[in-house]
Design a protein around this motif. Structure first.
Motif, PDB file in Angstrom:
ATOM      1  N   ILE A  61      -5.662  36.475 -15.902  1.00 55.43           N
ATOM      2  CA  ILE A  61      -5.339  37.505 -14.881  1.00 55.43           C
ATOM      3  C   ILE A  61      -3.781  37.561 -14.561  1.00 55.43           C
ATOM      4  O   ILE A  61      -2.980  38.376 -14.821  1.00 55.43           O
ATOM      5  N   ARG A  65      -1.004  40.305 -15.717  1.00 53.97           N
ATOM      6  CA  ARG A  65      -0.052  40.650 -14.779  1.00 53.97           C
ATOM      7  C   ARG A  65       1.467  40.588 -15.172  1.00 53.97           C
ATOM      8  O   ARG A  65       2.166  41.564 -15.276  1.00 53.97           O
ATOM      9  N   TRP A  80      -1.223  43.987 -10.389  1.00 53.69           N
ATOM     10  CA  TRP A  80      -2.471  43.605  -9.812  1.00 53.69           C
ATOM     11  C   TRP A  80      -3.194  45.049  -9.452  1.00 53.69           C
ATOM     12  O   TRP A  80      -4.413  45.018  -9.982  1.00 53.69           O
ATOM     13  N   HIS A  81      -2.653  45.873  -8.988  1.00 52.21           N
ATOM     14  CA  HIS A  81      -3.420  47.278  -8.936  1.00 52.21           C
ATOM     15  C   HIS A  81      -3.769  48.033 -10.032  1.00 52.21           C
ATOM     16  O   HIS A  81      -4.730  48.496 -10.140  1.00 52.21           O
ATOM     17  N   LEU A  83      -4.502  46.407 -12.841  1.00 54.04           N
ATOM     18  CA  LEU A  83      -5.584  45.754 -13.374  1.00 54.04           C
ATOM     19  C   LEU A  83      -6.783  46.113 -12.609  1.00 54.04           C
ATOM     20  O   LEU A  83      -7.787  46.465 -13.282  1.00 54.04           O
ATOM     21  N   ARG A  84      -6.835  45.983 -11.189  1.00 55.92           N
ATOM     22  CA  ARG A  84      -8.221  46.328 -10.536  1.00 55.92           C
ATOM     23  C   ARG A  84      -8.365  47.921 -10.752  1.00 55.92           C
ATOM     24  O   ARG A  84      -9.612  47.897 -10.895  1.00 55.92           O
ATOM     25  N   GLU A  85      -7.562  48.603 -10.714  1.00 52.04           N
ATOM     26  CA  GLU A  85      -7.939  50.217 -10.935  1.00 52.04           C
ATOM     27  C   GLU A  85      -8.490  50.308 -12.458  1.00 52.04           C
ATOM     28  O   GLU A  85      -9.404  50.996 -12.603  1.00 52.04           O
ATOM     29  N   SER A  87     -10.137  48.158 -14.084  1.00 54.09           N
ATOM     30  CA  SER A  87     -11.388  47.684 -14.084  1.00 54.09           C
ATOM     31  C   SER A  87     -12.362  48.588 -13.286  1.00 54.09           C
ATOM     32  O   SER A  87     -13.607  48.828 -13.765  1.00 54.09           O
ATOM     33  N   GLN A  88     -12.075  49.038 -12.268  1.00 55.10           N
ATOM     34  CA  GLN A  88     -12.854  50.175 -11.693  1.00 55.10           C
ATOM     35  C   GLN A  88     -13.044  51.345 -12.381  1.00 55.10           C
ATOM     36  O   GLN A  88     -14.291  51.941 -12.301  1.00 55.10           O
ATOM     37  N   LYS A  93     -15.392  44.075 -15.878  1.00 45.79           N
ATOM     38  CA  LYS A  93     -14.731  43.142 -14.917  1.00 45.79           C
ATOM     39  C   LYS A  93     -13.719  42.821 -15.007  1.00 45.79           C
ATOM     40  O   LYS A  93     -12.783  43.050 -16.282  1.00 45.79           O
ATOM     41  N   LEU A  94     -12.784  42.607 -13.996  1.00 48.59           N
ATOM     42  CA  LEU A  94     -11.561  42.388 -13.988  1.00 48.59           C
ATOM     43  C   LEU A  94     -10.884  41.423 -14.960  1.00 48.59           C
ATOM     44  O   LEU A  94      -9.933  41.470 -15.621  1.00 48.59           O
ATOM     45  N   ARG A  95     -11.765  40.207 -15.108  1.00 47.64           N
ATOM     46  CA  ARG A  95     -11.381  39.063 -15.742  1.00 47.64           C
ATOM     47  C   ARG A  95     -11.691  39.540 -17.463  1.00 47.64           C
ATOM     48  O   ARG A  95     -10.641  39.232 -18.411  1.00 47.64           O
TER      49      ARG A  95
END
Length: 130
Positions: A61, A65, A80-81, A83-85, A87-88, A93-95
């Protein structure tokens, strides 16, 4: 004995006479205490497994980044945001998103899947607008 004291052992359902034994000799395996402890143990084992996965995936991760920061000129928090977005948006999964980003950055690395690539582009575009 005290008047009105219930001398029934809650684990065995038998009346207790004399000193209470340290371990009831006929305590059923499915007693409420045993079930509660087993459930707590299961919850803790799941939490430990999730923490192990988080620790194992952290370097990937962080690499993703860094790649996003270098590629898109964003801050660590923005990466980070993204990656998270991603993922969603892709329901991944984020990883796994991070692994795809780092793999695609290698010289002969495979590109992310079309769905992941679209989600990544949308997340980057939202960060630029926001």
């Amino acid at each position: 004995e005290l008047a009105g004291l219930d001398t029934t052992d809650p684990l065995t359902g038998l009346a207790v006479t004399g000193p209470v034994p340290a371990v009831p000799p006929t305590a059923p395996a499915s007693s409420a205490v045993a079930l509660e402890r087993a459930e707590c143990l299961h919850v803790l084992q799941e939490e430990v497994e999730q923490l192990r996965q988080a620790i194992a995936s952290r370097p990937v991760i962080d690499q993703a980044r860094g790649i996003l920061m270098a590629t898109h000129g964003c801050t660590s928090d923005e990466a980070w945001h993204i990656l998270r977005e991603t993922s969603q948006l892709s329901n991944t999964k984020l990883r796994d998103v991070a692994a795809a980003v780092t793999a695609s950055a290698e010289a002969d690395g495979p590109p992310p899947s079309p769905e992941l690539r679209t989600a990544l582009q949308r997340a980057v575009a939202r960060r630029r607008r926001g």
